[in-house]
Design an enzyme around this catalytic site. Structure first.
Site, PDB file in Angstrom:
ATOM      1  CB  CYS A  19     -21.219  -0.879  -2.602  1.00 65.23           C
ATOM      2  SG  CYS A  19     -20.267  -0.390  -4.050  1.00 65.23           S
ATOM      3  CB  CYS A  50     -18.422  -5.271  -6.310  1.00 61.96           C
ATOM      4  SG  CYS A  50     -19.527  -5.423  -7.725  1.00 61.96           S
ATOM      5  NE  ARG A  64      -4.357  -0.845   0.605  1.00 65.51           N
ATOM      6  CZ  ARG A  64      -4.818  -1.586  -0.389  1.00 65.51           C
ATOM      7  NH1 ARG A  64      -4.309  -1.494  -1.591  1.00 65.51           N
ATOM      8  NH2 ARG A  64      -5.835  -2.391  -0.202  1.00 65.51           N
ATOM      9  CB  CYS A 122     -24.093   0.797  -8.736  1.00 69.82           C
ATOM     10  SG  CYS A 122     -24.089  -0.844  -9.440  1.00 69.82           S
ATOM     11  CB  CYS A 128     -25.497  -3.521  -3.125  1.00 65.73           C
ATOM     12  SG  CYS A 128     -25.177  -4.620  -4.508  1.00 65.73           S
ATOM     13  CD  GLN A 160      -3.287 -16.531 -12.886  1.00 70.86           C
ATOM     14  OE1 GLN A 160      -4.206 -16.974 -12.189  1.00 70.86           O
ATOM     15  NE2 GLN A 160      -3.449 -16.269 -14.172  1.00 70.86           N
ATOM     16  CE1 TYR A 170      -5.343  -4.480 -12.231  1.00 67.35           C
ATOM     17  CE2 TYR A 170      -3.466  -5.929 -11.817  1.00 67.35           C
ATOM     18  CZ  TYR A 170      -4.438  -5.057 -11.356  1.00 67.35           C
ATOM     19  OH  TYR A 170      -4.489  -4.752 -10.037  1.00 67.35           O
ATOM     20  CG  LEU A 225       4.433 -17.701  -4.318  1.00 65.47           C
ATOM     21  CD1 LEU A 225       5.440 -16.618  -4.661  1.00 65.47           C
ATOM     22  CD2 LEU A 225       3.251 -17.094  -3.569  1.00 65.47           C
ATOM     23  CD  GLU A 266      -0.300  -4.417  -9.179  1.00 66.01           C
ATOM     24  OE1 GLU A 266      -1.090  -5.288  -9.591  1.00 66.01           O
ATOM     25  OE2 GLU A 266      -0.595  -3.583  -8.309  1.00 66.01           O
ATOM     26  CG  ASP A 285      -8.328  -7.067 -11.461  1.00 67.44           C
ATOM     27  OD1 ASP A 285      -9.410  -6.410 -11.524  1.00 67.44           O
ATOM     28  OD2 ASP A 285      -7.777  -7.351 -10.393  1.00 67.44           O
TER      29      ASP A 285
HETATM   30 FE1  SF4 Z   1     -21.215  -3.873  -7.057  1.00 69.13          FE
HETATM   31 FE2  SF4 Z   1     -22.927  -1.984  -7.714  1.00 69.13          FE
HETATM   32 FE3  SF4 Z   1     -23.456  -3.542  -5.641  1.00 69.13          FE
HETATM   33 FE4  SF4 Z   1     -21.452  -1.755  -5.545  1.00 69.13          FE
HETATM   34  S1  SF4 Z   1     -23.626  -1.321  -5.701  1.00 69.13           S
HETATM   35  S2  SF4 Z   1     -21.403  -3.881  -4.815  1.00 69.13           S
HETATM   36  S3  SF4 Z   1     -20.694  -1.789  -7.644  1.00 69.13           S
HETATM   37  S4  SF4 Z   1     -23.311  -4.159  -7.774  1.00 69.13           S
END
Ligand code: SF4
Length: 364
Positions: free
Chosen positions: A207, A197, A30, A213, A204, A47, A125, A85, A42, A143
């Site tokens: 989120c 998500c 981070r 969304c 949600c 994987q 990516y 790994l 990265e 990704d």
């Molecule tokens: Fe995923 Fe949308 Fe739910 Fe957020 S609100 S977790 S972006 S589906």
């Protein structure tokens, strides 16, 4: 599907930034901006789960603290460090890329997207992540996690692995990321995909993007963001032998540089053909790989191991060397190794279980 640029990127960025400050997992990379260290993290994450990568990342950097130290290291050492790994071609790519940077870029990590993307093992990516974290880029880091979030956020239908859907996701994210720091967008979108998500039963209500969304606003989250018809996993039976010589040494072989588990050492053996008895598989594969005849005794253990597209059952037999001079017919090299020396070689996880069983004298 909403059109690119129709979401308020500034507002979404603010929400993501506040959420990320409170919820982000404390991972060892981070805030890192050094391109060598970001690149290592990265490649590890390509994987490997973040939990495992977080344990191995500091260890890898202690062993190879700089790009120069990695460029100087023999591939066998890097591969040994990579042991456990999986996806071992990543170890070779790291070596190749470090040497290429030394030769072609004077040992300085390249700063242009095209040059970063041209490094062995670096795809869209990883190149985007390096540019965003280290060089102020704002390139959509797509990704599987981010593709899922974006497909739901913008209500983009279709298989998230398809080129057409990915292109649409890229276009939408590019417009969304026209403001703010690319590093924050990258970190936060990945965290949203990993923590809330999720593929099944996304949370949600927790989120930070729910106000933006489309899938959530229309109550159709389940209709977006999943691959169609994921490939069915096959079951593969493999037999291998613990081949002992009279002096107690054990025969091991190094796999080819191409294909699965490149360059790793293993107990000789291979895939069963049809309904062949597994002891016969063991005997035949050893003959084909090393040109020797063995007597196959008892089955020592069965190890189950999952790879990306199939499940392996590895049937391990005790074998006695009977005749023939070993030669590397289906492998790179072979060694008659002492049990105590096996730790010097890089083995796949399943073969490490065999070694542990031999050392512990157990069977399962
Ligand atoms: Fe995923 Fe949308 Fe739910 Fe957020 S609100 S977790 S972006 S589906």
């Amino acid at each position: 599907m909403v059109s690119p640029g129709s979401l308020n990127g500034r507002a979404a960025y603010s929400r993501l930034r506040r959420w990320f400050a409170r919820q982000a997992r404390p991972l060892p990379w981070r805030g890192e901006t050094d391109p060598y260290r970001v690149w290592v993290s990265e490649i590890l994450l390509v994987q490997t789960t973040a939990t495992v990568a977080a344990k191995r990342y500091p260890r890898f950097l202690r062993r190879f603290p700089t790009l120069a130290s990695l460029a100087r290291a023999p591939l066998a050492e890097v591969r040994k460090e990579w042991e456990g790994l999986g996806y071992y071609h990543r170890a070779r790519y790291l070596c190749q890329a470090a040497r290429l940077i030394t030769v072609e870029h004077g040992g300085v990590f390249p700063t242009a997207y095209a040059a970063v993307h041209a490094l062995p093992g670096v795809g869209d990516y990883v190149a985007a992540a390096i540019m965003n974290f280290c060089f102020g880029g704002r390139i959509p880091p797509i990704d599987a996690n981010v593709a899922r979030v974006a497909a739901r956020l913008f209500a983009i239908r279709g298989d998230v692995r398809s080129g057409k859907v990915r292109a649409s996701i890229r276009q939408h994210l590019q417009a969304l990321m026209s403001t703010g720091r690319g590093s924050l967008w990258t970190d936060a979108l990945i965290e949203v995909g990993a923590l809330v998500c999720t593929p099944r039963q996304p949370r949600c209500e927790r989120c930070p993007l729910r106000a933006d969304c489309c899938a959530y606003q229309h109550g159709k989250v389940a209709e977006y963001g999943l691959p169609r018809n994921p490939p069915a996993r096959r079951d593969v039976n493999v037999a291998c032998g613990i081949i002992r010589r009279a002096d107690g040494r054990i025969l091991i072989a190094q796999r080819p540089e191409s294909g699965l588990l490149p360059g790793l050492w293993e107990f000789p053996g291979g895939k069963r053909k049809g309904h062949e008895p597994l002891a016969a598989t063991c005997r035949r594969e050893i003959k084909e790989e090393l040109g020797i005849t063995v007597i196959v005794d008892s089955k020592r253990m069965v190890i189950r191991h999952a790879y990306s597209h199939y499940n392996v059952r590895l049937h391990v037999f005790e074998c006695r060397y009977r005749c023939g001079a070993p030669c590397a017919l289906g492998c790179q090299r072979f060694r008659w190794a002492r049990l105590g020396d096996l730790d010097r070689y890089a083995f796949p996880a399943a073969d490490r279980q065999i070694i542990a069983a031999i050392e512990g004298g157990s069977s399962s």
